[in-house]
Design a protein around this motif. Sequence first.
Motif, PDB file in Angstrom:
ATOM      1  N   SER A 293       0.845  -1.189   0.000  1.00 18.41           N
ATOM      2  CA  SER A 293       0.000   0.000   0.000  1.00 18.41           C
ATOM      3  C   SER A 293       0.883   1.243   0.000  1.00 18.41           C
ATOM      4  CB  SER A 293      -0.924   0.016   1.224  1.00 18.41           C
ATOM      5  OG  SER A 293      -0.158   0.058   2.423  1.00 18.41           O
ATOM      6  N   PHE A 294       0.327   2.347  -0.478  1.00 16.72           N
ATOM      7  CA  PHE A 294       1.005   3.640  -0.415  1.00 16.72           C
ATOM      8  C   PHE A 294       0.510   4.387   0.821  1.00 16.72           C
ATOM      9  CE2 PHE A 294       0.748   2.682  -5.016  1.00 16.72           C
ATOM     10  CZ  PHE A 294       2.106   2.627  -5.279  1.00 16.72           C
ATOM     11  N   TYR A 295       1.431   5.112   1.463  1.00 11.54           N
ATOM     12  CA  TYR A 295       0.977   5.832   2.647  1.00 11.54           C
ATOM     13  C   TYR A 295       1.335   7.318   2.651  1.00 11.54           C
ATOM     14  CZ  TYR A 295       5.706   5.548   4.672  1.00 11.54           C
ATOM     15  OH  TYR A 295       7.054   5.666   4.907  1.00 11.54           O
ATOM     16  N   MET A 296       2.167   7.769   1.711  1.00 11.80           N
ATOM     17  CA  MET A 296       2.497   9.186   1.712  1.00 11.80           C
ATOM     18  C   MET A 296       3.177   9.578   0.414  1.00 11.80           C
ATOM     19  SD  MET A 296       4.782  11.340   4.506  1.00 11.80           S
ATOM     20  CE  MET A 296       6.351  10.625   4.026  1.00 11.80           C
ATOM     21  N   VAL A 297       2.872  10.807  -0.052  1.00 10.39           N
ATOM     22  CA  VAL A 297       3.645  11.418  -1.132  1.00 10.39           C
ATOM     23  C   VAL A 297       4.128  12.770  -0.624  1.00 10.39           C
ATOM     24  CG1 VAL A 297       2.312  10.279  -2.932  1.00 10.39           C
ATOM     25  CG2 VAL A 297       1.649  12.573  -2.206  1.00 10.39           C
ATOM     26  N   THR A 298       5.339  13.124  -1.020  1.00  8.70           N
ATOM     27  CA  THR A 298       5.873  14.414  -0.594  1.00  8.70           C
ATOM     28  C   THR A 298       6.884  14.902  -1.632  1.00  8.70           C
ATOM     29  OG1 THR A 298       6.835  15.611   1.289  1.00  8.70           O
ATOM     30  CG2 THR A 298       7.784  13.457   0.767  1.00  8.70           C
ATOM     31  N   VAL A 299       7.402  16.080  -1.398  1.00  4.70           N
ATOM     32  CA  VAL A 299       8.375  16.647  -2.318  1.00  4.70           C
ATOM     33  C   VAL A 299       9.493  17.297  -1.515  1.00  4.70           C
ATOM     34  CG1 VAL A 299       7.113  18.835  -2.493  1.00  4.70           C
ATOM     35  CG2 VAL A 299       8.709  18.176  -4.314  1.00  4.70           C
ATOM     36  N   SER A 300      10.731  17.149  -1.983  1.00  4.34           N
ATOM     37  CA  SER A 300      11.868  17.841  -1.379  1.00  4.34           C
ATOM     38  C   SER A 300      12.565  18.606  -2.495  1.00  4.34           C
ATOM     39  CB  SER A 300      12.832  16.849  -0.718  1.00  4.34           C
ATOM     40  OG  SER A 300      13.388  15.963  -1.667  1.00  4.34           O
ATOM     41  N   TYR A 301      13.495  19.488  -2.105  1.00  2.21           N
ATOM     42  CA  TYR A 301      14.123  20.356  -3.090  1.00  2.21           C
ATOM     43  C   TYR A 301      15.636  20.334  -2.906  1.00  2.21           C
ATOM     44  CZ  TYR A 301       9.363  22.089  -3.519  1.00  2.21           C
ATOM     45  OH  TYR A 301       8.010  22.169  -3.692  1.00  2.21           O
ATOM     46  N   ASP A 302      16.332  20.184  -4.019  1.00  2.00           N
ATOM     47  CA  ASP A 302      17.785  20.245  -4.031  1.00  2.00           C
ATOM     48  C   ASP A 302      18.180  21.416  -4.915  1.00  2.00           C
ATOM     49  OD1 ASP A 302      20.489  19.844  -4.033  1.00  2.00           O
ATOM     50  OD2 ASP A 302      20.443  17.983  -5.195  1.00  2.00           O
TER      51      ASP A 302
END
Length: 338
Positions: A293-302
Amino acid sequence: MRKGYKYRSGIGQLDKDGQLLFHRNVKTLVANQIYLPLKDGLNDPAEGFFNDDSIYAFLDSHKKHSELVRKCYNDVIAKIHSMGIYSLSTNITNELLWAHYASGHTGFAIEYDIDYLKKSLNFNKYFQKLFDLEISYVNKVPTLTMMDFPPHGNIERILKKCIGTKSKAWEYEEEIRLVFDAIGLFDIDYRAITGIYFGYRMEESEIEYIMEQLKGRGLSYYKMELDTNSYCFTPVKIRDKFPDAEKYVANVVDYNIEDLMICGMLSDDEKALYRDLFIQAIESIKNDPNVESFYMVTVSYDEGIPLLKIFAYTIAGVPPIRAFQFRIDNNRNIYQID
């Protein structure tokens, strides 16, 4: 693609419980599983021989200070001896391999993409559970010394000497070993299997049975043919008997993108900007065989460049969590990175 081959028995051979090895092997293949035994379950009685006299001599000469080191060393060796081993050959044409491991040419061989197989069992680079060893064939038992251990050595070097070295008598096997920190049956990504090779003496009915069991997977099939002028075996590609079968799907995971974005603590602007891209990313991986199952989506920045991350629970639980990462190209299409 690095290819590795697992030779399997044909009709006629029985396991210790009196069951046909052929049917057991096909069942495991269809279930997208591999079995990793202990080294004691392998067929070489000299498996895992190494000389560690110099280590014990060092420990004996420092008895006042070495008991903890001795315990640590014994624990390391015990751990190595408890690891599972999956043996593959890099050779598909050797007549001795077909004779010894495929029931006298009546069995079959599974072709793996080794790197894909490793990835399906070792998909978190920060949580290494599986090691890839190309077997060395020597005339003398390897010597393990204190220099093989950190800070001078590493676990791969130790494994190479303990379970990655064999007698030259076995050199014809051209073996690669996947050494895993566990034993038994394990689920793999079915896409790691790229082809099936049928032995020269395999019956047509058994070939059709395997093809029927694996229909819809887009595999390549080969039949081993013998050149009577050279003693050489050559794989000849043959047609799939079920070319119009429905495409095989190992797994389908449902998800709610709104819930996943809430768990990822995204800002309203990020939700609006990346929602469709998150969906595109999840759609590309929702059939992964090991995703529960999927439990989270997020984004980070470089340095201002976004990296989309999809977090999932795994079916195998080794490890329990998997992270999928995606970049965005200039056309706002996503592509997966390691």
